[in-house]
Design a protein around this motif. Structure first.
Motif, short mmCIF file in Angstrom:
data_model
loop_
_atom_site.label_atom_id
_atom_site.label_comp_id
_atom_site.label_asym_id
_atom_site.label_seq_id
_atom_site.Cartn_x
_atom_site.Cartn_y
_atom_site.Cartn_z
N LEU B 4 0.89 -1.23 -0.05
CA LEU B 4 0.08 -0.12 -0.10
C LEU B 4 1.05 1.09 0.11
O LEU B 4 1.89 1.36 0.84
CB LEU B 4 -1.00 0.17 1.25
CG LEU B 4 -1.71 1.15 1.32
CD1 LEU B 4 -2.87 1.20 0.15
CD2 LEU B 4 -2.80 1.27 2.59
N ILE B 5 0.71 2.12 -0.89
CA ILE B 5 1.78 3.04 -1.03
C ILE B 5 0.94 4.55 -0.99
O ILE B 5 -0.45 4.68 -1.64
CB ILE B 5 2.57 3.09 -2.07
CG1 ILE B 5 1.86 3.36 -3.74
CG2 ILE B 5 3.41 1.86 -2.27
CD1 ILE B 5 2.55 3.78 -4.77
N ASN B 27 2.34 -4.27 -10.39
CA ASN B 27 1.03 -4.91 -10.35
C ASN B 27 0.30 -5.00 -9.09
O ASN B 27 -0.88 -4.95 -9.03
CB ASN B 27 0.91 -6.28 -11.02
CG ASN B 27 1.37 -6.01 -12.71
OD1 ASN B 27 1.04 -4.99 -13.05
ND2 ASN B 27 1.90 -7.07 -13.36
N ASN B 28 1.10 -5.26 -7.89
CA ASN B 28 0.36 -5.74 -6.89
C ASN B 28 0.33 -4.35 -5.80
O ASN B 28 0.05 -4.31 -4.77
CB ASN B 28 1.23 -6.50 -6.09
CG ASN B 28 1.23 -7.78 -6.75
OD1 ASN B 28 -0.08 -8.28 -7.44
ND2 ASN B 28 2.28 -8.62 -6.83
N TRP B 29 0.73 -3.20 -6.24
CA TRP B 29 0.99 -1.95 -5.43
C TRP B 29 -0.43 -1.19 -5.67
O TRP B 29 -0.99 -1.08 -6.63
CB TRP B 29 1.97 -0.93 -5.98
CG TRP B 29 3.42 -1.49 -5.59
CD1 TRP B 29 3.63 -2.90 -5.37
CD2 TRP B 29 4.52 -0.81 -5.43
NE1 TRP B 29 5.10 -2.95 -5.18
CE2 TRP B 29 5.76 -1.72 -5.36
CE3 TRP B 29 5.04 0.38 -5.81
CZ2 TRP B 29 6.95 -1.26 -5.03
CZ3 TRP B 29 6.21 0.94 -5.56
CH2 TRP B 29 7.32 0.14 -5.12
N LYS B 30 -0.99 -1.02 -4.40
CA LYS B 30 -2.37 -0.37 -4.19
C LYS B 30 -1.90 1.29 -4.03
O LYS B 30 -1.05 1.44 -2.95
CB LYS B 30 -3.26 -0.76 -3.29
CG LYS B 30 -4.18 0.14 -3.03
CD LYS B 30 -5.81 -0.40 -3.62
CE LYS B 30 -6.81 0.51 -3.04
NZ LYS B 30 -7.36 1.68 -3.82
N GLU B 65 -8.39 2.29 -11.72
CA GLU B 65 -9.13 1.54 -10.47
C GLU B 65 -8.13 1.30 -9.34
O GLU B 65 -8.79 0.98 -8.23
CB GLU B 65 -9.87 0.16 -11.10
CG GLU B 65 -8.67 -0.69 -11.73
CD GLU B 65 -9.48 -1.93 -12.47
OE1 GLU B 65 -8.96 -2.86 -12.65
OE2 GLU B 65 -11.02 -2.14 -12.54
N ARG B 66 -6.97 1.03 -9.72
CA ARG B 66 -5.98 0.67 -8.59
C ARG B 66 -5.53 2.03 -7.80
O ARG B 66 -4.64 1.95 -6.97
CB ARG B 66 -4.54 0.36 -9.24
CG ARG B 66 -5.02 -1.32 -9.50
CD ARG B 66 -3.71 -2.11 -10.24
NE ARG B 66 -2.33 -1.70 -9.80
CZ ARG B 66 -1.31 -1.54 -10.47
NH1 ARG B 66 -1.44 -1.67 -11.68
NH2 ARG B 66 -0.19 -1.50 -9.72
#
Lengths: 157, 376
Positions: B4-5, B27-30, B65-66
């Motif tokens: 989470l950033i 890809n996995n960073w929100k 969306e992210r």
């Protein structure tokens, strides 16, 4: 016009033409830069040659008290003593062989015109939207006014 | 690994590029993105609209969306609470700053220095400082014009990250004070920080700072072909491409060795005269060589600087801004030469390492998108 005065004028005409071209003529036809050069240089060549060969008689200027153009070779005298009208009479009289120098001076109009228009291009810009190095000394008030006008136009668009 | 950033200054030039880079490569960073509410941003960031109202940053990345956008104002601590409520961040990219050479020191201090203090205070109270990494954006401007060591031919050696502070303008003073506040929190609370000192940023969508150089060359129609002699006096052109800047930020954020360190982000050294010749080439404007002896150049640049100072004074009187902010004109008077060796040694590979690739990418984009005036 006198050789020396013509050289200075050629430079100045080149400078002014580059402004006229950028400001008014380029949007009509890009070739105006060439047309202006042809018109200006040939105009000066024709006019000065007509004086030099005394087809135009310049002795009429003798009505001025400080001007004393001789009746013989008056055209040549006028051409070699450029600023006679201003009261600067160098007293250069025409001698044999000076035709060659006169010829090269006439040819050098090309260079002086080019030099003036090149510096004019740097100072005024070349394309319609350009402003050249005049930008450096352009008054801030004018710049701000133009910027506000442009922003308003962009906003409306 | 999912992370989470938080990215503040998310509507700014660097912020939008950072979001785009993360969306592309992580890809996995929100992303929680934050910036001033629109109305307040318009007030504070007058530099973004005053020179032209049609030039905009890449704000569409915020629609992804992210990305979740939460407005906040660093100068109002209570507005920061929604950003941190029930959230534990892994990374915070602090790009938010008032980058404006025309702003007064008071405003710069309020936003840049008090702003980071408010942010760090809430981080300290709400976040897990063991896991959090804080990546801070600073500027090479904090060095000012350092006392350079010289090489064999007398040319200055690029200054590294150990160079002492000597900020030459209000913006750089505020960035120096910002760094000091950060270092204070870092020592007191063991916050894991990484400082990036960036050279003037160029790249697509950039419309303040180096953009004005391209605009001036394009509008004047003549590239300034000043060649200084002796050659050892030639001035450097510090630059960094925004893409490399954000790539470096994500690279450093994941590198354990970078914690507690400072990194200069700048391309390999290049001279102003080469840069301007190349820019004139790309913009298809005239360029003529004008060799000049260093003392004459100093006199000429001081005169131009004085002229710019007068223009600024006049513009302030008229309650507006001059064509070029004064501190930008300072680049023609000073030697700003900094080293990028430290980040290179850490293994970072620049995509745009020299002035040619950097300026070509930028100018091509400006031309393609009609950001520079033309007759078409």
């Amino acid at each position: 016009m006198g050789f020396l005065a013509s050289l200075i004028l050629m430079f100045w005409v080149g400078w002014v033409n580059s402004y006229l071209y950028r400001k008014f003529l380029r949007k009509r036809n890009k070739d105006w830069i060439v047309f202006l050069a042809i018109i200006s240089i040939s105009g000066f060549w024709i006019f000065d040659s007509l004086i030099y060969f005394e087809i135009f008689d310049m002795t009429w200027l003798n009505f001025l008290p400080w001007v004393n153009i001789p009746m013989v070779d008056g055209g040549k005298y006028f051409m070699w003593n450029s600023f006679i009208v201003l009261g600067l009479d160098f007293g250069i009289t025409h001698q044999a062989g000076m035709e060659i120098i006169a010829f090269f001076l006439l040819i050098s109009y090309l260079f002086w015109y080019y030099f003036g228009s090149k510096l004019g291009k740097i100072f005024h810009g070349y394309r319609t939207y350009q402003q050249g190095h005049y930008m450096i000394i352009r008054p801030v008030k004018k710049y701000i006014k133009d910027r506000e006008k442009r922003n308003l136009k962009e906003h409306k668009e | 690994m999912s992370k989470l950033i938080l990215i503040d200054g998310a509507k700014g030039h660097t912020g939008t590029f950072l979001i785009r880079e993360i969306l592309k490569t992580k890809n996995n960073w929100k992303i929680i993105a934050s910036d001033l509410p629109s109305v307040r941003r318009k007030e504070v960031m007058s530099k973004e609209t005053i020179f032209s109202s049609k030039l905009k940053y890449m704000e569409e990345v915020l629609q992804n969306e992210r990305v979740e956008f939460i407005p906040a104002d660093l100068t109002e601590p209570e507005s920061l609470e929604p950003l941190f409520k029930d959230k534990k961040y892994d990374l915070i990219f602090h790009t938010a700053s008032l980058y404006d050479y025309f702003a007064s020191l008071d405003i710069l201090r309020k936003i840049n220095v008090e702003g980071i203090r408010n942010l760090l205070e809430i981080i300290y109270k709400s976040q897990d400082l063991e896991t959090l990494r804080f990546i801070h954006w600073s500027t090479c401007g904090v060095y000012g014009e350092p006392k350079y060591k010289k090489d064999n031919i007398g040319y200055p050696i690029p200054a590294d990250e150990t160079t002492p502070y000597n900020p030459p303008n209000n913006y750089s003073i505020s960035k120096m004070e910002q760094e000091k506040v950060l270092k204070e929190y870092c020592e007191k609370y063991k916050l894991k920080t990484i400082i990036i000192r960036s050279a003037p940023i160029i790249g697509p969508y950039q419309h303040y700072g180096t953009f004005h150089i391209f605009q001036i060359v394009n509008k004047s129609g003549v590239g300034p072909g000043i060649h200084i002699y002796p050659k050892k006096k030639r001035l450097a052109m510090p630059l960094i491409h925004v893409v490399d800047l954000v790539r470096a930020a994500t690279f450093l954020a994941e590198n354990d060795k970078a914690i507690g360190e400072v990194y200069n982000m700048i391309i390999d050294p290049c001279f102003q005269e080469d840069f301007f010749e190349y820019v004139a080439d790309l913009l298809d404007v005239d360029y003529f060589n004008f060799p000049i002896w260093w003392p004459f150049y100093k006199f000429m640049s001081s005169t131009l600087f004085w002229l710019a100072k007068r223009k600024e004074k006049k513009a302030r009187k008229l309650n507006s801004r001059p064509p070029v902010d004064l501190s930008m004109a300072g680049y023609m008077k000073h030697q700003y030469l900094f080293s990028n060796e430290k980040i290179k040694k850490l293994g970072f590979k620049f995509k745009f390492l020299d002035y040619k690739s950097t300026s070509k990418d930028t100018i091509d984009w400006y031309i393609k998108n009609g950001w520079l005036e033309s007759e078409n």
